[in-house]
Design an enzyme around this catalytic site. Sequence first.
Site, PDB file in Angstrom:
ATOM      1  N   GLU A   1      71.967  28.409  96.590  1.00 25.47           N
ATOM      2  CA  GLU A   1      72.098  27.094  97.238  1.00 25.47           C
ATOM      3  C   GLU A   1      73.573  26.935  97.590  1.00 25.47           C
ATOM      4  O   GLU A   1      74.424  26.848  96.700  1.00 25.47           O
ATOM      5  CB  GLU A   1      71.612  25.985  96.299  1.00 25.47           C
ATOM      6  CG  GLU A   1      70.104  26.097  96.058  1.00 25.47           C
ATOM      7  CD  GLU A   1      69.513  25.059  95.125  1.00 25.47           C
ATOM      8  OE1 GLU A   1      68.311  25.148  94.832  1.00 25.47           O
ATOM      9  OE2 GLU A   1      70.253  24.163  94.667  1.00 25.47           O
TER      10      GLU A   1
ATOM     11  N   CYS B   1      76.705  18.468  98.601  1.00 20.83           N
ATOM     12  CA  CYS B   1      76.393  19.508  99.590  1.00 20.83           C
ATOM     13  C   CYS B   1      75.562  18.948 100.730  1.00 20.83           C
ATOM     14  O   CYS B   1      75.629  19.428 101.849  1.00 20.83           O
ATOM     15  CB  CYS B   1      75.641  20.649  98.912  1.00 20.83           C
ATOM     16  SG  CYS B   1      74.097  20.105  98.167  1.00 20.83           S
TER      17      CYS B   1
ATOM     18  N   GLU C   1      83.005  23.406 106.503  1.00 18.59           N
ATOM     19  CA  GLU C   1      82.731  22.453 105.415  1.00 18.59           C
ATOM     20  C   GLU C   1      84.051  22.019 104.783  1.00 18.59           C
ATOM     21  O   GLU C   1      84.845  22.856 104.359  1.00 18.59           O
ATOM     22  CB  GLU C   1      81.847  23.106 104.350  1.00 18.59           C
ATOM     23  CG  GLU C   1      81.485  22.143 103.236  1.00 18.59           C
ATOM     24  CD  GLU C   1      80.690  22.798 102.103  1.00 18.59           C
ATOM     25  OE1 GLU C   1      81.135  23.827 101.577  1.00 18.59           O
ATOM     26  OE2 GLU C   1      79.628  22.263 101.742  1.00 18.59           O
TER      27      GLU C   1
ATOM     28  N   LYS D   1      76.928  29.606  83.445  1.00 18.75           N
ATOM     29  CA  LYS D   1      78.387  29.585  83.641  1.00 18.75           C
ATOM     30  C   LYS D   1      78.688  28.312  84.422  1.00 18.75           C
ATOM     31  O   LYS D   1      78.544  28.258  85.632  1.00 18.75           O
ATOM     32  CB  LYS D   1      78.819  30.827  84.433  1.00 18.75           C
ATOM     33  CG  LYS D   1      80.220  31.326  84.100  1.00 18.75           C
ATOM     34  CD  LYS D   1      81.320  30.376  84.486  1.00 18.75           C
ATOM     35  CE  LYS D   1      81.669  30.421  85.943  1.00 18.75           C
ATOM     36  NZ  LYS D   1      82.618  29.345  86.321  1.00 18.75           N
TER      37      LYS D   1
HETATM   38  P1  NAD Z   1      82.342  27.691  94.193  1.00 16.42           P
HETATM   39  O1  NAD Z   1      81.536  28.625  94.993  1.00 16.42           O
HETATM   40  O2  NAD Z   1      83.797  27.744  94.302  1.00 16.42           O
HETATM   41  O3  NAD Z   1      82.032  27.874  92.642  1.00 16.42           O
HETATM   42  C1  NAD Z   1      80.706  27.781  92.134  1.00 16.42           C
HETATM   43  C2  NAD Z   1      80.630  28.567  90.844  1.00 16.42           C
HETATM   44  O4  NAD Z   1      80.774  29.954  91.115  1.00 16.42           O
HETATM   45  C3  NAD Z   1      81.719  28.216  89.821  1.00 16.42           C
HETATM   46  O5  NAD Z   1      81.135  28.206  88.544  1.00 16.42           O
HETATM   47  C4  NAD Z   1      82.687  29.370  89.969  1.00 16.42           C
HETATM   48  O6  NAD Z   1      83.453  29.613  88.811  1.00 16.42           O
HETATM   49  C5  NAD Z   1      81.728  30.517  90.240  1.00 16.42           C
HETATM   50  N1  NAD Z   1      82.293  31.670  90.921  1.00 16.42           N
HETATM   51  C6  NAD Z   1      83.283  31.699  91.836  1.00 16.42           C
HETATM   52  N2  NAD Z   1      83.477  32.957  92.273  1.00 16.42           N
HETATM   53  C7  NAD Z   1      82.581  33.750  91.629  1.00 16.42           C
HETATM   54  C8  NAD Z   1      82.285  35.141  91.652  1.00 16.42           C
HETATM   55  N3  NAD Z   1      82.929  35.984  92.446  1.00 16.42           N
HETATM   56  N4  NAD Z   1      81.317  35.604  90.832  1.00 16.42           N
HETATM   57  C9  NAD Z   1      80.624  34.761  90.043  1.00 16.42           C
HETATM   58  N5  NAD Z   1      80.869  33.436  89.970  1.00 16.42           N
HETATM   59  C10 NAD Z   1      81.821  32.926  90.759  1.00 16.42           C
HETATM   60  O7  NAD Z   1      81.787  26.243  94.534  1.00 16.42           O
HETATM   61  P2  NAD Z   1      82.336  24.849  94.017  1.00 16.42           P
HETATM   62  O8  NAD Z   1      83.671  24.632  94.640  1.00 16.42           O
HETATM   63  O9  NAD Z   1      82.198  24.780  92.533  1.00 16.42           O
HETATM   64  O10 NAD Z   1      81.279  23.817  94.631  1.00 16.42           O
HETATM   65  C11 NAD Z   1      81.378  23.286  95.917  1.00 16.42           C
HETATM   66  C12 NAD Z   1      80.522  24.083  96.873  1.00 16.42           C
HETATM   67  O11 NAD Z   1      79.179  24.106  96.402  1.00 16.42           O
HETATM   68  C13 NAD Z   1      80.430  23.482  98.258  1.00 16.42           C
HETATM   69  O12 NAD Z   1      80.484  24.519  99.200  1.00 16.42           O
HETATM   70  C14 NAD Z   1      79.056  22.849  98.297  1.00 16.42           C
HETATM   71  O13 NAD Z   1      78.475  22.714  99.567  1.00 16.42           O
HETATM   72  C15 NAD Z   1      78.279  23.803  97.447  1.00 16.42           C
HETATM   73  N6  NAD Z   1      77.086  23.166  96.897  1.00 16.42           N
HETATM   74  C16 NAD Z   1      75.868  23.506  97.439  1.00 16.42           C
HETATM   75  C17 NAD Z   1      74.708  22.900  96.949  1.00 16.42           C
HETATM   76  C18 NAD Z   1      73.354  23.205  97.518  1.00 16.42           C
HETATM   77  O14 NAD Z   1      72.381  22.793  96.915  1.00 16.42           O
HETATM   78  N7  NAD Z   1      73.239  23.888  98.637  1.00 16.42           N
HETATM   79  C19 NAD Z   1      74.807  21.961  95.922  1.00 16.42           C
HETATM   80  C20 NAD Z   1      76.067  21.643  95.415  1.00 16.42           C
HETATM   81  C21 NAD Z   1      77.205  22.271  95.904  1.00 16.42           C
HETATM   82  O1  6OD Z   2      68.794  16.860  94.179  1.00  5.80           O
HETATM   83  C1  6OD Z   2      68.823  18.071  93.937  1.00  5.80           C
HETATM   84  O2  6OD Z   2      67.968  18.640  93.265  1.00  5.80           O
HETATM   85  C2  6OD Z   2      69.907  18.869  94.474  1.00  5.80           C
HETATM   86  N1  6OD Z   2      69.812  20.196  94.285  1.00  5.80           N
HETATM   87  C3  6OD Z   2      70.944  18.270  95.076  1.00  5.80           C
HETATM   88  C4  6OD Z   2      72.057  18.957  95.577  1.00  5.80           C
HETATM   89  C5  6OD Z   2      73.165  18.279  95.895  1.00  5.80           C
HETATM   90  C6  6OD Z   2      74.345  18.942  96.346  1.00  5.80           C
HETATM   91  O3  6OD Z   2      75.458  18.576  96.094  1.00  5.80           O
END
Ligand code: NAD
Ligand code: 6OD
Length: 505
Positions: free
Chosen positions: A273, A307, A409, A197
């Site tokens: 993550e 992130c 964040e 998804k």
């Molecule tokens: P988000 O949590 O809003 O959405 C992520 C995904 O989850 C989307 O596909 C969304 O449609 C889906 N989603 C939302 N609610 C849901 C539910 N109740 N059930 C199932 N699916 C659901 O995140 P975002 O805004 O797309 O991305 C930004 C966030 O992601 C930031 O907080 C960032 O730090 C985090 N992030 C973390 C990492 C990591 O590796 N730790 C990497 C990239 C991004």
């Molecule tokens: O480099 C990667 O594999 C990884 N998971 C990066 C995550 C970045 C977050 O925005």
Amino acid sequence: MLTTEPKAASHGASAATADGGIPLIRNFIDGEYLDGTRWFDKRSPLNHAVIARVAEAGREQVDAAVQAARAALHGPWGTMTVNERVDVLYALADGINRRFDDFLAAEVADTGKPMSLARHIDIPRGAANFRVFADVVKNVPTEFFEMSTPDGAGAINYAMRRPVGVVGVICPWNLPLLLMTWKVGPALACGNTVVVKPSEETPQTAALLGEVMNAAGVPRGVYNVVHGFGPGSAGEFLTTHPGVNAITFTGETRTGAAIMKAAADGARPVSLEMGGKNAAIVFADCDFDAAVEGTLRSCFANAGQVCLGTERVYVERPVFEKFVAALKAGAEALRIGLPDDPATGLGPLISEEHRRKVLSYYAKAAELGATVVTGGGVPDMPGNLKEGAWVQPTLWTGLGDDSPIAREEIFGPCALIMPFDSEQEVIRRANDNPYGLATAIWTTHLSRAHRVAASIEVGIAWVNSWFLRDLRTPFGGAKQSGIGREGGVHSLEFYTELKNVCVKL
Ligand code: NAD
Ligand code: 6OD
């Protein structure tokens, strides 16, 4: 005048064109592109124009995708040897590289990010994620133990890794292809099937990957994509579907918690993550120019929507003023612009909704009395770019660790810079946060580098670098930044079930 018309990827099967030339992005289920229950608009971050219409999957399509994934587990995919799967994964990496320009166009259209960034990071990593995990599974060690038995004949034990089954993959929008393949690569390498998804903001590269799957001869149903939103939509339908055996997620911590609750039904494993509020720690003995360059990248790359990016910068007091001045100069030298301009250093945020969130923090910082070192608002963009999700790169000083600007964040191109006086103090302050994803430590003092890296409560600690990582290493977050580790053999812990076989001799 600088204006832009929306651009989309080259249209193969994944994106037929509707009247008016707007691409239609469909679900990819059992090897075919299928409609959903309704269409939603995908808008360009550059100017808010509609660049695609996306088929939202309802329960029926999600169910069809899960059924297809389950059936594929028992088809030719399920009987392939590891070496045969490895060949498929290499073919997928080659397939992405063959369609490099299409992936590049799709990713840039969806995100508005600088093309140079997508060309050098997002798309190459999309291919590398298949190649690396092919190499990992080729070389998995297995356990073997001989044991004695009362009759003297003995027994042998060996462990086998089997796929967990159908894996639900929920993806964010910031590095869409990179982060999706970071999960799909190891899932397929281990013999699972997936239902992905993608974020509603970035549907195109996941859809395009279906074409590459078909071209590489991946059996139907192994890779499926359902488009839509979270609650009440494809995200919820997928994570609550009883036919999904494990869920891997990247996104906000709040969403991860909701997914964990969904996964509790059926006691299904999750790999999460999640968010971060990462600290850079700059000691006075650092290589100053390297620390400035690295900190600028960690604050502003991908418009701060990484992130692992830095939103808190702790600088040792003797170099504080000089460091703030250098970061200010660097931020002001960043060229805000269009993706295909090679001089562009900063693109827009992903959406108007996200811009509202980031700007609410810009306003809050001002209300709280922050000193705005640079930025703090919206750039003056020409023509139809005025409608886009642009914000200025922003640096603040003058607020403490307990302000929301230091704790929450923001996920934008901004950071709060704060002075510190001792190693113990900065460790305590950096750790005083609910998140624990990453840190970047800038020092030339060898022992201090190791001491601080050991003491900071994060999953990833960089010393004199940022975003540098061998993909065989463990990746994940501590505290509220994540549950579990992926990367190299650590991914196998999530994507396989270990089974012990005991043979009486
Ligand atoms: P988000 O949590 O809003 O959405 C992520 C995904 O989850 C989307 O596909 C969304 O449609 C889906 N989603 C939302 N609610 C849901 C539910 N109740 N059930 C199932 N699916 C659901 O995140 P975002 O805004 O797309 O991305 C930004 C966030 O992601 C930031 O907080 C960032 O730090 C985090 N992030 C973390 C990492 C990591 O590796 N730790 C990497 C990239 C991004
Ligand atoms: O480099 C990667 O594999 C990884 N998971 C990066 C995550 C970045 C977050 O925005």
